[in-house]
Design an enzyme around this catalytic site. Structure first.
Site, mmCIF file in Angstrom:
data_model
loop_
_atom_site.group_PDB
_atom_site.id
_atom_site.type_symbol
_atom_site.label_atom_id
_atom_site.label_comp_id
_atom_site.label_asym_id
_atom_site.label_seq_id
_atom_site.Cartn_x
_atom_site.Cartn_y
_atom_site.Cartn_z
ATOM 1 N N CYS A 113 -13.445 49.502 -31.983
ATOM 2 C CA CYS A 113 -14.030 50.780 -31.414
ATOM 3 C C CYS A 113 -14.351 51.064 -29.852
ATOM 4 C CB CYS A 113 -14.803 51.832 -32.198
ATOM 5 S SG CYS A 113 -14.450 51.344 -33.840
ATOM 6 N N HIS A 253 -16.813 58.379 -29.142
ATOM 7 C CA HIS A 253 -15.433 57.788 -30.117
ATOM 8 C C HIS A 253 -16.332 58.482 -31.769
ATOM 9 C CE1 HIS A 253 -13.944 54.851 -32.940
ATOM 10 N NE2 HIS A 253 -14.556 54.324 -33.430
ATOM 11 N N ASN A 283 -10.391 58.065 -37.540
ATOM 12 C CA ASN A 283 -11.084 57.089 -36.651
ATOM 13 C C ASN A 283 -10.408 55.697 -35.520
ATOM 14 O OD1 ASN A 283 -12.191 54.772 -35.138
ATOM 15 N ND2 ASN A 283 -14.288 54.296 -37.170
HETATM 16 N N1 COA Z 1 -14.747 59.996 -51.859
HETATM 17 C C1 COA Z 1 -15.812 60.280 -52.991
HETATM 18 N N2 COA Z 1 -16.852 59.790 -53.316
HETATM 19 C C2 COA Z 1 -17.295 58.309 -52.418
HETATM 20 C C3 COA Z 1 -16.314 58.639 -50.917
HETATM 21 C C4 COA Z 1 -15.176 58.772 -51.058
HETATM 22 N N3 COA Z 1 -13.688 59.179 -49.845
HETATM 23 N N4 COA Z 1 -16.834 56.925 -50.465
HETATM 24 C C5 COA Z 1 -17.336 56.710 -51.296
HETATM 25 N N5 COA Z 1 -17.787 57.529 -52.473
HETATM 26 C C6 COA Z 1 -19.188 57.857 -53.269
HETATM 27 C C7 COA Z 1 -20.058 55.872 -53.196
HETATM 28 O O1 COA Z 1 -19.058 55.685 -54.172
HETATM 29 C C8 COA Z 1 -20.987 56.700 -53.655
HETATM 30 O O2 COA Z 1 -21.132 56.592 -54.808
HETATM 31 P P1 COA Z 1 -23.006 56.208 -55.740
HETATM 32 O O3 COA Z 1 -23.987 57.107 -55.373
HETATM 33 O O4 COA Z 1 -22.180 56.660 -56.904
HETATM 34 O O5 COA Z 1 -22.490 55.077 -55.722
HETATM 35 C C9 COA Z 1 -20.997 57.875 -53.325
HETATM 36 O O6 COA Z 1 -20.283 58.026 -52.428
HETATM 37 C C10 COA Z 1 -22.333 57.453 -51.352
HETATM 38 O O7 COA Z 1 -21.835 55.939 -50.819
HETATM 39 P P2 COA Z 1 -22.176 55.801 -48.932
HETATM 40 O O8 COA Z 1 -21.114 54.656 -49.322
HETATM 41 O O9 COA Z 1 -23.824 55.302 -49.076
HETATM 42 O O10 COA Z 1 -21.876 57.347 -48.122
HETATM 43 P P3 COA Z 1 -22.054 57.387 -47.386
HETATM 44 O O11 COA Z 1 -23.232 59.014 -47.116
HETATM 45 O O12 COA Z 1 -22.654 56.589 -46.177
HETATM 46 O O13 COA Z 1 -20.584 57.818 -46.051
HETATM 47 C C11 COA Z 1 -19.052 56.698 -44.782
HETATM 48 C C12 COA Z 1 -19.545 56.664 -46.588
HETATM 49 C C13 COA Z 1 -17.961 55.180 -44.806
HETATM 50 C C14 COA Z 1 -18.422 58.031 -44.626
HETATM 51 C C15 COA Z 1 -20.641 57.080 -43.845
HETATM 52 O O14 COA Z 1 -20.846 55.604 -43.943
HETATM 53 C C16 COA Z 1 -19.936 56.288 -42.439
HETATM 54 O O15 COA Z 1 -19.322 56.969 -41.659
HETATM 55 N N6 COA Z 1 -19.986 55.274 -42.276
HETATM 56 C C17 COA Z 1 -19.339 54.520 -40.697
HETATM 57 C C18 COA Z 1 -18.941 54.074 -40.577
HETATM 58 C C19 COA Z 1 -18.238 53.691 -39.364
HETATM 59 O O16 COA Z 1 -18.307 54.538 -37.888
HETATM 60 N N7 COA Z 1 -17.358 52.611 -38.800
HETATM 61 C C20 COA Z 1 -16.752 52.150 -38.321
HETATM 62 C C21 COA Z 1 -18.406 51.979 -36.436
HETATM 63 S S1 COA Z 1 -16.416 52.824 -35.477
#
Ligand code: COA
Length: 326
Positions: A113, A253, A283
Site C-alpha cells: 500500500c 491511503h 483498499n
Molecule cells: N463480517 C462479520 N464479522 C466479521 C467479519 C466480517 N466480514 N470479519 C471479522 N468478523 C468478526 C470476527 O470473526 C470477530 O468475531 P469474534 O469476536 O466472534 O471472534 C469480530 O468480527 C472482530 O474481529 P476483528 O478482526 O477483531 O475485527 P476488527 O474490528 O479488527 O475489524 C478489520 C477487522 C479487518 C476490518 C480491521 O482489523 C482492519 O481494518 N484492519 C486493518 C486492515 C488493513 O488496513 N490492512 C491493510 C493495511 S494497508
C-alpha cells in the site's frame, strides 16, 4: 533547486462494482458490519481476462493525455504493485510494451500500500539528480484474484484499480517538498501471500491449503497502522516547518475509514480537509493514493499553492508520506 512536480494524473477502475449486499450472499457478513468497521460500501472487480498491466495502461493514457505527452517521450516507468500480471517480468515492462514507450526504462517496486509513495520517492531522486526528466508512475492492483472469497476477514476489504501520475522537473517552489519511506521487516507476517514463491513453490499442497491467497492479521495491523500513521503525519509536517492548519488536503491511503478518522483527529484537522473514497473502492493497496489524488484533482479539491500530504501504510510492513506544494 531542482525538484519533481506532478504535471498530470489519471486513474481507472474496472466497471464491475461488488457491493456489500452482494458479499452478504457469498459469506457470513453484513453490510452493517462492513460499513461500521471499515467504511467500505462497494469495490471494483477486474473482469476475468483483465490484467494488472491493462488497468495500468488505461490510467497511464489518461495521465499522458492530460499533459500532452507522447509515450516515447517518457524516460522512466515505475509500477508499484503486489499483484502484477505474473511473478516476472515486471508489470512495468509489459506496460512499456502496451504504451510503446520505447525510450523508457521500466521496473516494478513492491511496497504494497505504500508502493506509490515509494515510487514517488525514487522518481524524485532521479529527477533531482537530472538522471530522468519525464517519469510515469503507476500504482495498480488486481487484488480480487488473490482473495479467498471464503475468508470474511480479508475478502471484504480489497478492490481493484489503477492510478497514474507524470513527474517532471521544475525550478519553482511548487512540487514535491519531501518524501519519507520506512519499513519494519520484523512484522512481515502481518500481511502476506505465502504461496507461489521460493518458500512455498506452487504445488497441490499450497493450493489445498489456500497459500495462494492473502493472509492478514487484521486487528494487529490496525493497531500498528493507527499509531504509526499518527506519528508519520506529524513528523512530515514538522520536517517541512508546517502547522497542521496550513494543510489544504490530507490524502490518506484508503484502507479503513476508522484509521483515516484517527489520523485526522491526531492532526486536529476537520474531515472536510481529508479526501475519502474508501466507500467506493475499498483498499486498492498501491493504487489507492494515486486514484484518490486523481479524483481530488478532477473534483477541484486541489488548487495551486495548496499543501497536500499523502500518507500510506501496508504489507512489509511499510509506511510512507510525501508533502507536496501544488
Ligand atoms: N463480517 C462479520 N464479522 C466479521 C467479519 C466480517 N466480514 N470479519 C471479522 N468478523 C468478526 C470476527 O470473526 C470477530 O468475531 P469474534 O469476536 O466472534 O471472534 C469480530 O468480527 C472482530 O474481529 P476483528 O478482526 O477483531 O475485527 P476488527 O474490528 O479488527 O475489524 C478489520 C477487522 C479487518 C476490518 C480491521 O482489523 C482492519 O481494518 N484492519 C486493518 C486492515 C488493513 O488496513 N490492512 C491493510 C493495511 S494497508
Amino acid at each position: 533547486m531542482l525538484r519533481a512536480k506532478i504535471t498530470a494524473t489519471g486513474s481507472y477502475a474496472p466497471e464491475r462494482s461488488l457491493t456489500n449486499y452482494e458479499i452478504e450472499k457469498i459469506i457470513n457478513t453484513s453490510d452493517a458490519w462492513i460499513t461500521e468497521r471499515t467504511g467500505i460500501k462497494e469495490r471494483r472487480i477486474a473482469g476475468e481476462s483483465q490484467t494488472t498491466s491493462e488497468l495500468a495502461y488505461y490510467a497511464s493514457i489518461k495521465a499522458l493525455a492530460e499533459c500532452n505527452l507522447e509515450p516515447d517521450e517518457i524516460d522512466l516507468i515505475i509500477v508499484a504493485t503486489v499483484s502484477g500480471d505474473m511473478p516476472f517480468p515486471a508489470t512495468a515492462c509489459i506496460l512499456q510494451k502496451l504504451l510503446d514507450a520505447k525510450n523508457a526504462v521500466a521496473f516494478d517496486i513492491n511496497a504494497a500500500c505504500s508502493g506509490f509513495i515509494y515510487a514517488m520517492s525514487i522518481a524524485n531522486s532521479f529527477i533531482q539528480t537530472g538522471t530522468y526528466k519525464k517519469v510515469l508512475l503507476v500504482g495498480v492492483e488486481v487484488l480480487s484474484k488473490f482473495l479467498d472469497w471464503s475468508d470474511r476477514s480479508t475478502c471484504i476489504l480489497f478492490g481493484d484499480g489503477a492510478g497514474a501520475a507524470i513527474l517532471e522537473p521544475t525550478n519553482s517552489e511548487n512540487g514535491i517538498l519531501s518524501t519519507h519511506i520506512y519499513s519494519d521487516g520484523n512484522l512481515w507476517e502481518f500481511i502476506h501471500l505465502p504461496g507461489g514463491g521460493s518458500k512455498n513453490p506452487t504445488s497441490n499442497h499450497t493450493i489445498e491449503n489456500k497459500l495462494h491467497y492473502i493472509k492478514m492479521r487484521g486487528n494487529e495491523t490496525f493497531k500498528v497502522a493507527v499509531k504509526t500513521l499518527e506519528n508519520l503525519v506529524l513528523d512530515t509536517l514538522k520536517f517541512n516547518n508546517l502547522d497542521p492548519a496550513e494543510l489544504s488536503l490530507l490524502i490518506p491511503h484508503q484502507a479503513n475509514l476508522r484509521i483515516i478518522l484517527a489520523t485526522a483527529k491526531r492532526l486536529g484537522i476537520s474531515m472536510d480537509k481529508v479526501f475519502v473514497n474508501v466507500d467506493k473502492y475499498g483498499n486498492t493497496s498501491a493504487a489507492s493514493i494515486p486514484i484518490a489524488l486523481d479524483e481530488a484533482v478532477r473534483a477541484g479539491r486541489i488548487k495551486k499553492d495548496d499543501y497536500i500530504l499523502l500518507e500510506a501504510f501496508g504489507a512489509g510492513l511499510t509506511w510512507a508520506s510525501s508533502l507536496i506544494k501544488w
